[in-house]
Motif scaffolding. Structure first.
Motif, short mmCIF file in Angstrom:
data_model
loop_
_atom_site.label_atom_id
_atom_site.label_comp_id
_atom_site.label_asym_id
_atom_site.label_seq_id
_atom_site.Cartn_x
_atom_site.Cartn_y
_atom_site.Cartn_z
N ASN A 433 0.84 -1.18 0.00
CA ASN A 433 0.00 0.00 0.00
C ASN A 433 0.88 1.25 0.00
OD1 ASN A 433 -1.87 1.94 0.39
ND2 ASN A 433 -2.70 1.14 2.31
N PRO A 434 1.34 1.70 -1.18
CA PRO A 434 2.23 2.86 -1.25
C PRO A 434 1.58 4.13 -0.66
CG PRO A 434 2.02 1.81 -3.42
CD PRO A 434 1.01 1.17 -2.52
N GLN A 435 0.24 4.21 -0.77
CA GLN A 435 -0.45 5.40 -0.22
C GLN A 435 -0.11 5.57 1.25
OE1 GLN A 435 -1.85 3.18 -2.27
NE2 GLN A 435 -3.81 3.86 -3.07
N LYS A 534 0.06 1.85 -9.94
CA LYS A 534 0.93 0.73 -9.57
C LYS A 534 1.42 -0.04 -10.78
CE LYS A 534 -1.25 0.08 -5.07
NZ LYS A 534 -2.13 -0.73 -4.25
N THR A 535 0.54 -0.23 -11.79
CA THR A 535 0.95 -1.00 -12.98
C THR A 535 0.39 -0.35 -14.23
OG1 THR A 535 -1.01 -2.38 -13.16
CG2 THR A 535 0.69 -3.15 -11.63
N ARG A 536 0.73 -0.92 -15.39
CA ARG A 536 0.23 -0.37 -16.66
C ARG A 536 -1.27 -0.58 -16.83
NH1 ARG A 536 4.37 -1.58 -21.50
NH2 ARG A 536 2.84 -0.30 -22.57
N MET A 537 -1.88 -1.33 -15.93
CA MET A 537 -3.34 -1.49 -15.94
C MET A 537 -4.02 -0.15 -15.65
SD MET A 537 -5.04 -4.27 -16.33
CE MET A 537 -6.50 -3.84 -15.41
N ARG A 538 -3.29 0.74 -15.00
CA ARG A 538 -3.81 2.06 -14.60
C ARG A 538 -5.13 1.95 -13.84
NH1 ARG A 538 -1.93 6.78 -18.65
NH2 ARG A 538 0.11 5.95 -19.18
N GLY A 539 -6.15 2.75 -14.25
CA GLY A 539 -7.48 2.69 -13.63
C GLY A 539 -7.48 2.49 -12.12
N PRO A 540 -7.89 1.28 -11.68
CA PRO A 540 -8.04 1.04 -10.25
C PRO A 540 -6.72 0.99 -9.46
CG PRO A 540 -8.43 -0.98 -11.49
CD PRO A 540 -8.26 0.12 -12.49
N THR A 541 -5.57 1.00 -10.15
CA THR A 541 -4.31 0.89 -9.40
C THR A 541 -3.75 2.28 -9.06
OG1 THR A 541 -2.85 0.83 -11.35
CG2 THR A 541 -3.76 -1.27 -10.61
N TYR A 542 -4.60 3.32 -9.13
CA TYR A 542 -4.17 4.69 -8.87
C TYR A 542 -3.64 4.84 -7.44
CZ TYR A 542 -4.64 9.65 -7.74
OH TYR A 542 -4.40 10.93 -7.31
N TRP A 544 -1.54 8.15 -6.33
CA TRP A 544 -1.40 9.54 -5.89
C TRP A 544 -1.25 10.42 -7.12
CZ3 TRP A 544 -1.19 9.75 -0.46
CH2 TRP A 544 -1.12 11.03 0.10
N THR A 545 -1.26 11.75 -6.91
CA THR A 545 -0.98 12.67 -8.02
C THR A 545 0.30 13.42 -7.70
OG1 THR A 545 -3.34 12.96 -8.34
CG2 THR A 545 -1.90 14.56 -9.40
N PHE A 546 1.29 13.37 -8.60
CA PHE A 546 2.54 14.10 -8.42
C PHE A 546 2.55 15.29 -9.39
CE2 PHE A 546 5.47 10.43 -6.77
CZ PHE A 546 4.69 10.37 -5.62
N ASN A 547 2.87 16.47 -8.88
CA ASN A 547 2.98 17.63 -9.76
C ASN A 547 4.39 17.71 -10.34
OD1 ASN A 547 0.41 18.26 -9.24
ND2 ASN A 547 0.78 20.17 -8.17
N GLY A 561 -1.43 10.98 -22.53
CA GLY A 561 -1.70 9.95 -21.51
C GLY A 561 -0.50 9.67 -20.64
N VAL A 562 0.24 10.73 -20.26
CA VAL A 562 1.46 10.54 -19.48
C VAL A 562 1.13 10.19 -18.03
CG1 VAL A 562 3.58 11.63 -18.66
CG2 VAL A 562 2.73 12.13 -20.95
N ALA A 563 1.78 9.15 -17.52
CA ALA A 563 1.57 8.75 -16.12
C ALA A 563 2.88 8.20 -15.56
CB ALA A 563 0.49 7.69 -16.04
N LEU A 564 2.96 8.16 -14.24
CA LEU A 564 4.09 7.50 -13.59
C LEU A 564 3.64 6.11 -13.15
CD1 LEU A 564 5.53 10.37 -11.37
CD2 LEU A 564 6.66 9.29 -13.31
N LEU A 565 4.50 5.13 -13.34
CA LEU A 565 4.16 3.75 -12.97
C LEU A 565 5.16 3.24 -11.92
CD1 LEU A 565 3.68 2.34 -16.58
CD2 LEU A 565 1.96 3.33 -15.11
N LEU A 566 4.66 2.40 -11.02
CA LEU A 566 5.55 1.84 -10.00
C LEU A 566 6.15 0.52 -10.45
CD1 LEU A 566 3.55 2.52 -6.71
CD2 LEU A 566 5.40 3.82 -7.69
N GLN A 567 5.75 0.05 -11.64
CA GLN A 567 6.27 -1.26 -12.08
C GLN A 567 6.46 -1.26 -13.58
OE1 GLN A 567 4.10 -5.14 -12.14
NE2 GLN A 567 4.82 -5.21 -10.04
#
Length: 567
Positions: A433-435, A534-542, A544-547, A561-567
């Motif tokens: 749980n990174p949150q 958390k993964t490239r699945m995005r959606g439910p694996t949200y 946090w928001t980083f500025n 569609g830029v995002a940061l991924l943890l994996q």
């Protein structure tokens, strides 16, 4: 029908739109048509799943000895997945089937969108120039949102059923608003299209933002001067007639590429890779498995080897009593560490239990159950067993990589829980749980500085360092590593976001320094609010928001569609 004198008016076509209570109507229509030689149209038969058996029997019954002119037409929506097919096999086998495939590619989609209108539509509004301009932009917008789905989660977080009705209703709204107002109400129009007509389908906040951004790019006053690009190299057309617009698309639309949607060419590599992976996986699952014991358990030597290897490397569970005793004071970080260790114990316990059980089954000491068989199959196909993922974190890795990743996570927790000193840089992806860790940063700084927790947010600063360069944790907050960027890259020398390089799908981010600040000190200029998943699945694996800092307009990164991924 008209050619052969079958019409609804002369009663020789029975048109039944199926839904609640319409089954009886349909049965009467079939009965009458079979004896008198009429046509029956049954629409949306997928809505009456329970009645389809009856329908199949009736069609079969009237297939012999009925009138020569008797015909039945049926329509249905395709099922979203193979296991939700409900139309009986008999109906499918005995019918001539026609499918209407949605067009693929921007070219076909744009023509198809324009085909919903006629020359009369273009001439119906008193503000002709504005109407035609916005109509064309909406056709492009419609084609983009529909076709963007093919890029998977980098396109939309969730798939939405955008349809032609959305576009035709939007054009009606456009007409009414232009007729009723002396000036073009740009904001109202964008709101109606983006939040209601198309936005009505959208359930994810990030997707809403994307939809809004498209409209702010495509529907703007500059379009009336012809100074608006719908895509790189594709200007909004001047005022033309209906045929002229079709010709304009033929002559000027650039060739199909992710650029037409505001995406980077890498997005295409991503979705093609996923498609081919899925294909190979399906082929692999179809090949027969060799079984040693003729007609025996159906589990091969390979699985036994994998099983032994996993068991051998699996570390002992964390001794929770000992760890809790060591933690003198329960700081927010300590609480996170203890929770993570507890979760890890639950997961490793399940892995150990299920593998021991399967091992006994293979030796013949226990009867093989369906759970054991599923576990054996998962080991064989190098996928993570369902019974483990239930207690784990979201991950798209195959079993080998997943297990190596699991061992790294345990190692990280072991180091942290020996003395509870925060590591120099924290591997954010290593948490269930990174949150909770990010919240702990806020809590500990709020306590230290006596700030109210509800008026705080995280400040994110991308450093110029790699993981190896960081030797000690910061005085407050935390360094984190192990994040990847999808859709763009981070340019270390200039310290801002930049266009991705070709074929670098998810470049690694440098170490990020995260600390808490009061909300009113938050930088809002020249930043892109970047979702972390958390993964490239995005959606439910949200998470946090980083500025993140950007010199370019944030809209560019939203469309990409830029995002940061943890994996």
């Amino acid at each position: 029908g008209k050619k052969l004198n079958f019409t609804i008016d002369n009663g020789r076509i029975h048109n039944v739109s199926l839904g609640q209570g319409q089954e009886v109507v349909a049965e009467h229509a079939l009965e009458a048509a079979a004896t008198q030689g009429h046509w029956v149209i049954l629409q949306n038969i997928h809505l009456v799943a329970r009645w389809l058996g009856t329908l199949e029997k009736m069609v079969e019954q009237y297939s012999l000895g009925s009138h020569d002119d008797y015909r039945v037409f049926m329509s249905a929506e395709p099922a979203p997945s193979p296991d939700t097919h409900i139309i009986p096999q008999g109906l499918l086998e005995n019918s001539i089937k026609i499918t209407n495939e949605p067009p693929t590619g921007m070219y076909a989609n744009l023509h198809k969108a324009l085909d919903l209108f006629t020359q009369d539509t273009l001439e119906m509004c008193s503000k002709e120039l504005e109407f035609k301009c916005i109509l064309f932009a909406l056709c492009y917008f419609h084609a983009v949102v529909a076709e963007r789905r093919k890029f998977g989660t980098q396109g939309w977080n969730r798939p939405y059923p955008f349809n032609n009705g959305d576009l035709t209703i939007s054009i009606n709204v456009l007409y009414n608003y232009l007729e009723a107002n002396p000036k073009v109400p740009w904001d109202d129009l964008r709101y109606l299209f983006g939040e209601i007509m198309y936005g009505g389908h959208i359930t994810d906040d990030w997707d809403r933002r994307l939809c809004r951004t498209y409209l702010s790019e495509y529907v703007a006053p500059e379009m009336l001067e012809g100074e608006l690009y719908l895509a790189p190299g594709f200007l909004i057309p001047p005022s033309l007639d209906y045929k002229g617009y079709h010709a304009y698309i033929d002559d000027n639309l650039p060739p199909e590429s992710p650029y037409l949607y505001g995406l980077h060419p890498n997005a295409e590599i991503g979705f093609l890779t996923v498609t081919s992976d899925r294909l190979f996986r399906t082929v692999l699952e179809m090949q027969p498995k060799e079984s040693d014991a003729g007609g025996g358990s159906g589990v091969s030597r390979e699985e036994k080897a994998i099983l032994d290897e996993i068991m051998e490397k699996l570390p002992e569970p964390f001794n929770m009593a000992e760890i809790t005793a060591k933690a003198a004071e329960k700081t927010p970080y300590v609480v996170v560490a203890i929770q993570e260790c507890e979760r890890m114990n639950i997961l490793t316990h399940e892995i150990r239990r299920s593998l021991k059980e399967l091992d006994l089954g293979l030796k013949g000491e226990l009867t093989i159950t369906s759970d054991m068989e599923e576990l054996g199959n998962a080991l064989f196909y190098d996928s993570v067993p369902e019974s483990w993922t239930r207690y784990a974190y979201p991950s798209l890795l195959s079993l080998g990589a997943w297990y190596a990743d699991l061992l790294l996570r345990i190692r990280e927790l072991e180091v942290w829980s020996t003395d509870f000193v925060l590591p120099a840089t924290v591997w954010l992806a290593g948490f269930f749980n990174p949150q909770s860790f990010l919240t702990a940063i806020m809590q500990s700084m709020a306590r230290k500085n006596e700030w109210p927790l509800d008026k705080m947010c995280l400040s994110v600063e991308v450093t110029k360092k790699n993981r190896e360069d960081v030797t000690a944790p910061p005085r407050e907050g935390s360094y984190v590593h192990g994040l990847f960027m999808e859709g763009a890259r981070w340019d270390v020398p200039s310290g801002v976001m930049a266009d991705a390089r070709l074929k670098e799908l998810t470049p690694m981010m440098p170490v990020i320094f995260i600390r808490a600040i009061p909300v009113d000190r938050m930088e809002t200029k020249n930043v892109y609010e970047c979702p972390v998943y958390k993964t490239r699945m995005r959606g439910p694996t949200y998470v946090w928001t980083f500025n993140l800092k950007t010199k370019e307009n944030a809209a560019k990164w939203i469309l990409a569609g830029v995002a940061l991924l943890l994996q």
